[in-house]
Scaffold this motif. Sequence first.
Motif, short mmCIF file in Angstrom:
data_model
loop_
_atom_site.label_atom_id
_atom_site.label_comp_id
_atom_site.label_asym_id
_atom_site.label_seq_id
_atom_site.Cartn_x
_atom_site.Cartn_y
_atom_site.Cartn_z
N PRO A 1 -14.79 7.08 3.40
CA PRO A 1 -15.30 6.25 2.39
C PRO A 1 -14.45 4.99 1.96
CG PRO A 1 -14.28 8.45 1.79
CD PRO A 1 -14.40 8.47 3.19
N VAL B 1 -20.43 18.09 2.01
CA VAL B 1 -20.98 18.88 3.10
C VAL B 1 -21.18 20.50 2.70
CG1 VAL B 1 -18.87 19.15 4.32
CG2 VAL B 1 -20.89 19.47 5.56
N THR C 1 -23.57 16.43 13.82
CA THR C 1 -24.33 15.72 12.82
C THR C 1 -23.11 15.00 11.98
OG1 THR C 1 -25.29 16.37 10.41
CG2 THR C 1 -23.23 17.60 10.78
N THR C 2 -23.70 13.89 11.16
CA THR C 2 -22.79 13.09 10.16
C THR C 2 -23.01 13.40 8.81
OG1 THR C 2 -23.00 11.42 12.02
CG2 THR C 2 -22.32 10.68 10.03
N VAL C 3 -21.96 13.70 8.19
CA VAL C 3 -22.32 13.80 6.69
C VAL C 3 -22.58 12.54 5.96
CG1 VAL C 3 -20.86 15.94 7.22
CG2 VAL C 3 -19.78 13.86 6.30
N ALA C 4 -22.95 12.72 4.77
CA ALA C 4 -23.06 11.53 3.71
C ALA C 4 -21.79 10.90 3.51
CB ALA C 4 -23.94 11.85 2.65
N ALA C 5 -22.03 9.63 3.23
CA ALA C 5 -20.73 8.69 2.82
C ALA C 5 -19.85 9.34 1.67
CB ALA C 5 -21.37 7.38 2.38
N ASN C 6 -20.39 10.18 0.81
CA ASN C 6 -19.74 10.91 -0.04
C ASN C 6 -18.72 11.99 0.42
OD1 ASN C 6 -21.49 12.67 0.01
ND2 ASN C 6 -22.12 12.67 -2.19
N ARG C 7 -19.13 12.42 1.44
CA ARG C 7 -18.16 13.20 2.50
C ARG C 7 -18.67 14.87 2.02
NH1 ARG C 7 -14.61 10.90 5.91
NH2 ARG C 7 -13.12 12.67 5.65
N THR D 1 -16.24 18.93 -0.36
CA THR D 1 -15.99 17.47 -0.04
C THR D 1 -14.66 17.28 0.77
OG1 THR D 1 -16.82 16.90 -2.40
CG2 THR D 1 -15.63 15.34 -1.14
N THR E 1 -20.01 24.58 -0.10
CA THR E 1 -20.13 23.24 -0.47
C THR E 1 -18.72 22.79 -0.27
OG1 THR E 1 -22.39 23.18 -0.95
CG2 THR E 1 -21.08 21.21 -1.30
#
Length: 446
Positions: free
Chosen positions: A279, A163, A155-161, A241, A239
Amino acid sequence: MKSSLAVVIVSGALIALIAGASSAFAQANLAPPTIVRPVWNGPPQFHSAWVGDFTQVVIRPVANVSRFQLILFRDGAGIAYSTRIFSQSEGATEGTGTNRTIRFTVQIPSSEQGFINRLVVKSCNNNNQCGNAASSERFIVLPTAPALFGPAHPTTVAANRVVTFSWQHNTLNLQLGGGQTSFPGDYQLTLITREPEDIGYPWVNPDAIQYPSISARLGTGSTCPVVPGQSNLNRRCHTMTLPPGVTAYKWTIANCAIFPEKGRRCGPSAFRSLAAPQPFAVSFSANLAPTLRHARCVNCHAVRMDNYQQDSPSNPAGGLPSNHPHPENNPNFTWTAARESSGQCAICHTDNLLSSEGNINPGWHTPASTRDFRNKTNADLCQLARTFAPPATSAQEHLSEDKLILWAVGDGRVPDGTRRLTAPPHSIQGWKLIVAVWENAGRPCN
């Protein structure tokens, strides 16, 4: 003539009987092999095993012995769950001469996970008659890995990192020797930037893993957010970052338990791949605020406002001060600012609990009630983070060099020797990097 024949027959019978007895006597005294692994007093990789058919038994054989009997049973039980005779050809021979060893693979059933087991090894002849046993060895059967739900693999996490990790919460309740903690005790999240074998996984102490890899104790995890159409039964989440600077991780979550005499041990588990885009900037809301809101920080930043009396409902994951002993073990005394100022915190909270990193040691204390982190917006917290306490000369120095802050993000040890769940990013170096990027950007409250 008949009398002579009878003597011959009787003599022959006696010779055969004596020969048989001698053979049996020799077999009963057949020297046992030496157990090389697992051994209870060896390093972690030598006193641990796990369920399935991957556990390795290594022995040092004696001369002129062709077979070996391996017996496995739970410590304290009288019945073996595995008794098998191996020929030398079924094992892998390593070394020569007196250093020669033979390695066999045995299977341990899943019902043994979390228990202490024993191994007995005997030498046998070609007729599978076995001699005396070597001294038995205890070993830990490490807990099996929980089922991992997310993130997906790969998977690739969102740009804000940001997860969220999720896994199956096991519900076995095993008593480990003398009323020990039920199993599993907790979970360990590990993110690495290299191959598992390069860091000695699974034998490496996860608490010793260094940045840029990350390893954190998760306790029993948190309740997962509600997702329509998805059951949260026995599902746990965490959760965080990810700190900037690393674009690819391998991650896993392991079951851990506390074993008598050996302390906390975590079982092996498979790793998944995770890509984390770098980021362009650090966001206070995404990268710093979650740390300040964590129990490791709120504990101390709330205790004065609560007058040292009890954990507030606004900090349910905290540990101060309701579980603290009364001063002088007298229930009529309570903790107060005056008692703290007199140095009574340092009686239990010594410098030995603090990280070796950081050049500011303010001593164990609680911040002023004006710096209570609860009931604050991200903007409020950002303004507090921009200020600093002497002897720091800047916000960056305060956040990245104060040993109490570094304790919160990278250690979490408490006076009884246990470790509390650290604040994100669960790494001192990762936290320092976040602070540096935030400082270089002008300390924005974004």
